[in-house]
Write a protein that holds these residues in place. Sequence first.
Motif, short mmCIF file in Angstrom:
data_model
loop_
_atom_site.label_atom_id
_atom_site.label_comp_id
_atom_site.label_asym_id
_atom_site.label_seq_id
_atom_site.Cartn_x
_atom_site.Cartn_y
_atom_site.Cartn_z
N MET A 30 0.84 -1.20 0.00
CA MET A 30 0.00 0.00 0.00
C MET A 30 0.87 1.25 0.00
N ALA A 31 1.94 1.24 0.78
CA ALA A 31 2.84 2.40 0.79
C ALA A 31 3.45 2.61 -0.60
N PHE A 32 3.85 1.52 -1.25
CA PHE A 32 4.40 1.63 -2.61
C PHE A 32 3.38 2.22 -3.57
N LEU A 33 2.15 1.69 -3.53
CA LEU A 33 1.11 2.19 -4.43
C LEU A 33 0.78 3.66 -4.15
N CYS A 34 0.80 4.06 -2.89
CA CYS A 34 0.53 5.45 -2.55
C CYS A 34 1.66 6.37 -3.02
N ILE A 35 2.89 5.91 -2.94
CA ILE A 35 4.01 6.71 -3.45
C ILE A 35 3.87 6.90 -4.96
N ILE A 36 3.54 5.83 -5.67
CA ILE A 36 3.30 5.93 -7.11
C ILE A 36 2.12 6.87 -7.38
N GLY A 37 1.09 6.78 -6.56
CA GLY A 37 -0.06 7.67 -6.70
C GLY A 37 0.31 9.13 -6.50
N CYS A 38 1.19 9.40 -5.54
CA CYS A 38 1.64 10.78 -5.30
C CYS A 38 2.42 11.30 -6.51
N ILE A 39 3.24 10.47 -7.09
CA ILE A 39 3.96 10.86 -8.31
C ILE A 39 2.96 11.17 -9.42
N GLY A 40 1.94 10.34 -9.54
CA GLY A 40 0.90 10.56 -10.54
C GLY A 40 0.15 11.87 -10.31
N VAL A 41 -0.14 12.20 -9.05
CA VAL A 41 -0.83 13.45 -8.74
C VAL A 41 0.03 14.64 -9.12
N ILE A 45 -0.89 17.50 -11.85
CA ILE A 45 -0.89 18.93 -11.56
C ILE A 45 -0.03 19.68 -12.57
N ILE A 46 1.15 19.14 -12.85
CA ILE A 46 2.04 19.79 -13.83
C ILE A 46 1.37 19.82 -15.20
N LEU A 47 0.81 18.69 -15.62
CA LEU A 47 0.14 18.61 -16.91
C LEU A 47 -1.07 19.53 -16.95
N GLY A 48 -1.82 19.59 -15.86
CA GLY A 48 -2.99 20.46 -15.80
C GLY A 48 -2.61 21.93 -15.95
N ILE A 49 -1.50 22.33 -15.30
CA ILE A 49 -1.04 23.71 -15.41
C ILE A 49 -0.58 24.01 -16.83
N ILE A 50 0.14 23.07 -17.43
CA ILE A 50 0.61 23.26 -18.82
C ILE A 50 -0.58 23.36 -19.77
N ILE A 51 -1.54 22.44 -19.64
CA ILE A 51 -2.72 22.47 -20.52
C ILE A 51 -3.51 23.75 -20.29
N LEU A 52 -3.62 24.15 -19.03
CA LEU A 52 -4.35 25.37 -18.72
C LEU A 52 -3.68 26.58 -19.35
N ALA A 63 -8.68 25.19 -21.77
CA ALA A 63 -8.69 25.65 -20.38
C ALA A 63 -9.52 24.70 -19.52
N GLY A 64 -10.65 24.23 -20.05
CA GLY A 64 -11.49 23.29 -19.31
C GLY A 64 -10.77 21.99 -19.03
N ALA A 65 -10.00 21.50 -20.00
CA ALA A 65 -9.24 20.27 -19.80
C ALA A 65 -8.18 20.46 -18.72
N GLY A 66 -7.55 21.62 -18.70
CA GLY A 66 -6.55 21.91 -17.67
C GLY A 66 -7.17 21.92 -16.29
N PHE A 67 -8.35 22.57 -16.17
CA PHE A 67 -9.05 22.59 -14.88
C PHE A 67 -9.49 21.19 -14.48
N LEU A 68 -9.91 20.38 -15.45
CA LEU A 68 -10.33 19.01 -15.16
C LEU A 68 -9.17 18.20 -14.56
N TYR A 69 -7.98 18.34 -15.15
CA TYR A 69 -6.81 17.64 -14.61
C TYR A 69 -6.52 18.09 -13.18
N LEU A 70 -6.61 19.37 -12.90
CA LEU A 70 -6.34 19.88 -11.56
C LEU A 70 -7.39 19.39 -10.56
N ILE A 71 -8.64 19.33 -10.98
CA ILE A 71 -9.71 18.84 -10.11
C ILE A 71 -9.52 17.35 -9.81
N LEU A 72 -9.20 16.56 -10.84
CA LEU A 72 -8.97 15.13 -10.63
C LEU A 72 -7.77 14.88 -9.71
#
Length: 146
Positions: A30-41, A45-52, A63-72
Motif C-alpha cells: 500500500m505504501a508503494f502504491l501510494c508513493i506511485i499515486g503521489c507521483i501521478g498526482v 498537476i504539472i500537466l494540468g497547469i501546462i494544458i491550462l 482551459a477546461g481540460a486543464g481545470f479538469l486535470y487539476l480537479i482530478l
Amino acid sequence: MNEETMNPGMTGMFVNQSMKDDLLCSAKWMAFLCIIGCIGVVLMIILGIIILAVGSANSVIGAGAGFLYLILAAIYIYPLIKGFQFANGTKAACLTDNASQLARGFSGLSAMLKFFGIITIVILIIYAIVFIGALIFGAALMKSSI
C-alpha cells in the motif's frame, strides 16, 4: 509476540504471526502504491497547469481540460492520505503489537475503499446516462433520416 496487546481480553479476533506477516506485506505494498499515486498526482498537476496555460490561450476547451486535470488531482489526494494511514498504522501495529494502531490502519483502509466504491457508483451512473443519451440520439438520427 505480545498477544494480549493485539488481542486484548481475547474477546475479539485473534491475530497470529502469519496474519501479522500478511498485514505487514499489505502495508508495504500500500505504501508503494501510494508513493506511485503521489507521483501521478504531481504529474497531473504539472500537466494540468501546462494544458491550462497553453489551452486557455487557444480555446475554452483547452482551459477546461486543464481545470479538469487539476480537479482530478485534488480528488485523488484523499484516497492517498487514507492509503498512507492504512500502511503506517498497520505497519506500526505489526511491529509494536498495538491494537489501536491496527484500528487506525483499518479505519484508513475502510475510508479508502468507501471512497473508491462511491467513485465507482458515480462512474457507472455516468456511463448509464451516456448510454441512454446515445440511444436517444441514435434513435432521433434514425427517425430524422427516414
